[in-house]
Design a protein around this motif. Sequence first.
Motif, PDB file in Angstrom:
ATOM      1  N   CYS A 159       0.986  -1.093  -0.156  1.00 43.39           N
ATOM      2  CA  CYS A 159       0.074   0.241   0.097  1.00 43.39           C
ATOM      3  C   CYS A 159       0.909   1.356   0.137  1.00 43.39           C
ATOM      4  N   LEU A 160       0.372   2.178  -0.652  1.00 46.47           N
ATOM      5  CA  LEU A 160       1.181   3.474  -0.819  1.00 46.47           C
ATOM      6  C   LEU A 160       1.018   4.318   0.510  1.00 46.47           C
ATOM      7  N   SER A 161       1.731   5.251   0.755  1.00 49.54           N
ATOM      8  CA  SER A 161       1.541   6.159   1.746  1.00 49.54           C
ATOM      9  C   SER A 161       0.312   7.200   1.308  1.00 49.54           C
ATOM     10  N   PHE A 162      -0.125   7.753   2.390  1.00 51.29           N
ATOM     11  CA  PHE A 162      -1.353   8.753   1.992  1.00 51.29           C
ATOM     12  C   PHE A 162      -0.981   9.781   0.917  1.00 51.29           C
ATOM     13  N   GLU A 163       0.364  10.294   1.327  1.00 53.56           N
ATOM     14  CA  GLU A 163       0.825  11.245   0.208  1.00 53.56           C
ATOM     15  C   GLU A 163       0.883  10.552  -1.252  1.00 53.56           C
ATOM     16  N   GLU A 164       1.486   9.379  -1.367  1.00 55.45           N
ATOM     17  CA  GLU A 164       1.460   8.720  -2.429  1.00 55.45           C
ATOM     18  C   GLU A 164       0.095   8.287  -3.109  1.00 55.45           C
ATOM     19  N   MET A 165      -0.887   8.272  -2.368  1.00 51.98           N
ATOM     20  CA  MET A 165      -2.193   7.969  -2.713  1.00 51.98           C
ATOM     21  C   MET A 165      -2.995   9.098  -3.216  1.00 51.98           C
ATOM     22  N   VAL A 166      -2.455  10.325  -2.706  1.00 52.24           N
ATOM     23  CA  VAL A 166      -3.112  11.580  -3.334  1.00 52.24           C
ATOM     24  C   VAL A 166      -2.421  11.915  -4.574  1.00 52.24           C
ATOM     25  N   ALA A 167      -1.037  11.544  -4.523  1.00 52.17           N
ATOM     26  CA  ALA A 167      -0.239  11.921  -5.851  1.00 52.17           C
ATOM     27  C   ALA A 167      -1.094  10.854  -7.145  1.00 52.17           C
ATOM     28  N   GLU A 168      -1.496   9.842  -6.593  1.00 52.99           N
ATOM     29  CA  GLU A 168      -1.843   8.614  -7.606  1.00 52.99           C
ATOM     30  C   GLU A 168      -3.205   9.018  -7.692  1.00 52.99           C
TER      31      GLU A 168
ATOM     32  N   VAL B 120     -14.322  10.247  12.421  1.00 53.52           N
ATOM     33  CA  VAL B 120     -13.121  10.331  11.482  1.00 53.52           C
ATOM     34  C   VAL B 120     -12.583  11.536  11.535  1.00 53.52           C
ATOM     35  N   HIS B 121     -11.078  11.418  11.835  1.00 51.65           N
ATOM     36  CA  HIS B 121     -10.228  12.581  12.069  1.00 51.65           C
ATOM     37  C   HIS B 121      -9.784  12.770  10.508  1.00 51.65           C
ATOM     38  N   ALA B 122     -10.481  13.753   9.811  1.00 47.41           N
ATOM     39  CA  ALA B 122     -10.187  14.244   8.555  1.00 47.41           C
ATOM     40  C   ALA B 122     -11.232  15.114   8.034  1.00 47.41           C
ATOM     41  N   CYS B 123     -10.802  15.769   7.012  1.00 54.24           N
ATOM     42  CA  CYS B 123     -11.807  17.097   6.404  1.00 54.24           C
ATOM     43  C   CYS B 123     -12.419  15.842   5.172  1.00 54.24           C
ATOM     44  N   ALA B 124     -13.714  16.371   4.714  1.00 53.30           N
ATOM     45  CA  ALA B 124     -14.198  15.643   3.404  1.00 53.30           C
ATOM     46  C   ALA B 124     -13.722  16.163   2.256  1.00 53.30           C
ATOM     47  N   SER B 125     -13.232  15.435   1.484  1.00 52.15           N
ATOM     48  CA  SER B 125     -12.566  15.963   0.201  1.00 52.15           C
ATOM     49  C   SER B 125     -13.678  16.404  -0.821  1.00 52.15           C
ATOM     50  N   ARG B 126     -13.207  17.513  -1.599  1.00 50.33           N
ATOM     51  CA  ARG B 126     -14.216  17.832  -2.544  1.00 50.33           C
ATOM     52  C   ARG B 126     -13.861  17.072  -3.816  1.00 50.33           C
ATOM     53  N   ASP B 127     -13.133  16.014  -3.717  1.00 49.72           N
ATOM     54  CA  ASP B 127     -12.835  15.487  -5.103  1.00 49.72           C
ATOM     55  C   ASP B 127     -13.167  13.821  -4.932  1.00 49.72           C
ATOM     56  N   SER B 128     -13.264  12.947  -5.851  1.00 54.47           N
ATOM     57  CA  SER B 128     -13.408  11.746  -5.422  1.00 54.47           C
ATOM     58  C   SER B 128     -12.228  10.853  -5.200  1.00 54.47           C
ATOM     59  N   HIS B 129     -11.160  11.601  -4.699  1.00 54.52           N
ATOM     60  CA  HIS B 129     -10.102  10.864  -4.457  1.00 54.52           C
ATOM     61  C   HIS B 129      -9.707  11.613  -3.078  1.00 54.52           C
ATOM     62  N   PRO B 130      -8.500  11.081  -2.594  1.00 55.85           N
ATOM     63  CA  PRO B 130      -7.911  11.641  -1.170  1.00 55.85           C
ATOM     64  C   PRO B 130      -7.190  12.770  -1.658  1.00 55.85           C
ATOM     65  N   SER B 131      -7.091  14.007  -0.716  1.00 59.54           N
ATOM     66  CA  SER B 131      -6.294  15.271  -1.200  1.00 59.54           C
ATOM     67  C   SER B 131      -5.635  15.879   0.176  1.00 59.54           C
ATOM     68  N   LEU B 132      -4.709  16.629   0.030  1.00 62.22           N
ATOM     69  CA  LEU B 132      -4.247  17.310   1.144  1.00 62.22           C
ATOM     70  C   LEU B 132      -4.477  18.631   0.800  1.00 62.22           C
ATOM     71  N   THR B 133      -5.001  19.233   1.860  1.00 61.58           N
ATOM     72  CA  THR B 133      -5.678  20.991   1.690  1.00 61.58           C
ATOM     73  C   THR B 133      -5.157  21.733   2.995  1.00 61.58           C
ATOM     74  N   LEU B 134      -4.858  23.082   2.551  1.00 62.36           N
ATOM     75  CA  LEU B 134      -4.454  23.833   3.513  1.00 62.36           C
ATOM     76  C   LEU B 134      -5.649  24.104   4.666  1.00 62.36           C
ATOM     77  N   PHE B 135      -5.354  24.306   5.776  1.00 58.85           N
ATOM     78  CA  PHE B 135      -6.412  24.537   6.669  1.00 58.85           C
ATOM     79  C   PHE B 135      -5.954  25.492   7.907  1.00 58.85           C
ATOM     80  N   ASN B 136      -6.851  26.359   8.079  1.00 56.53           N
ATOM     81  CA  ASN B 136      -6.694  27.120   9.148  1.00 56.53           C
ATOM     82  C   ASN B 136      -7.278  26.919  10.448  1.00 56.53           C
ATOM     83  N   PRO B 137      -6.678  26.294  11.503  1.00 56.85           N
ATOM     84  CA  PRO B 137      -7.436  25.704  12.580  1.00 56.85           C
ATOM     85  C   PRO B 137      -8.160  26.983  13.432  1.00 56.85           C
TER      86      PRO B 137
END
Length: 279
Positions: free
Chosen positions: A38-47, A170-187
């Motif tokens: 399995c890929l890392s999360f960052e790799e899954m985002v890239a793929e 679930v400790h994550a934000c809801a993706s606006r795409d049909s795949h995982p993503s990394l997004t800037l977040f202001n806490p």
Amino acid sequence: MKGFSQYLNVKSLYVIIVFGALFIYLIRMQRAQDVTKCLSFEEMVAEKVTMEDECLVNYVKNRRLSYPSKLPYNLTTRTDHTNLHATPLSSFQSFLLDKDAPWIEALIAVELFVPKRGRRHFLECGALDGVTYSTTLHLERFLNWTGILMEVDDRFYSDLEHVHRRAYGVHACASRDSHPSLTLFNPSPIYTQSIRNGRNFTNVNPGTGYVVSEQRSEINGSHVDFLEAECIPVYTALLAANITTIDLFVLDIEGVELDVLKTLPFEKVHVAVFMSINR
């Protein structure tokens, strides 16, 4: 002759046991190898892996999912908006008289238009600490609902886990795409205007986080810190929790509701009532 037959039966049984154990061992080894592949999360985002990708679902299960609590509720959190929920309600009547209760509208819609198919389920995106402004707490606490609470902010999610909700977290934000993503977040915005996706939003509630489209170190003269947040498709969260029927879908995600809804495969998941909350 009889003794020889018994010998063959015992030997055959022994061979079956040995080969059975070997088969189970090989299956487990294959599964272990699949996990390591399995890929890392960052790799899954890239793929841009699909939202049904087995590795992505397992990542959410193992790294981002918390299970419904069996402990007594602990409704006193560190926020200042929990005075109603943190105090034990004396009766079902006081529960109905909650003056700030968007869940009542949702409950009426569900009860009127959605046939009951066993225990009802909710999905709340932007759940904060599970108490403050909660649309689902009363439904869970008094009407035996359960479901999924999604929250990306580390501080709020930590509080959420201590509340002991009877729902998956679930400790994550809801993706606006049909795949995982990394997004800037202001806490924790400390300014009164949030710039997000090219639009201006005023009257920001302190303590609520915002997803932003570009990194800015200073807005309106105030220093702002941004974190990189992991976002997963809502359908992936549903698969991780093994829930595909939602009676109430609450979206409190500050303006990106439609993008999130577009990712849902409605041929595979049934949603009865949607509720969008803008504060």
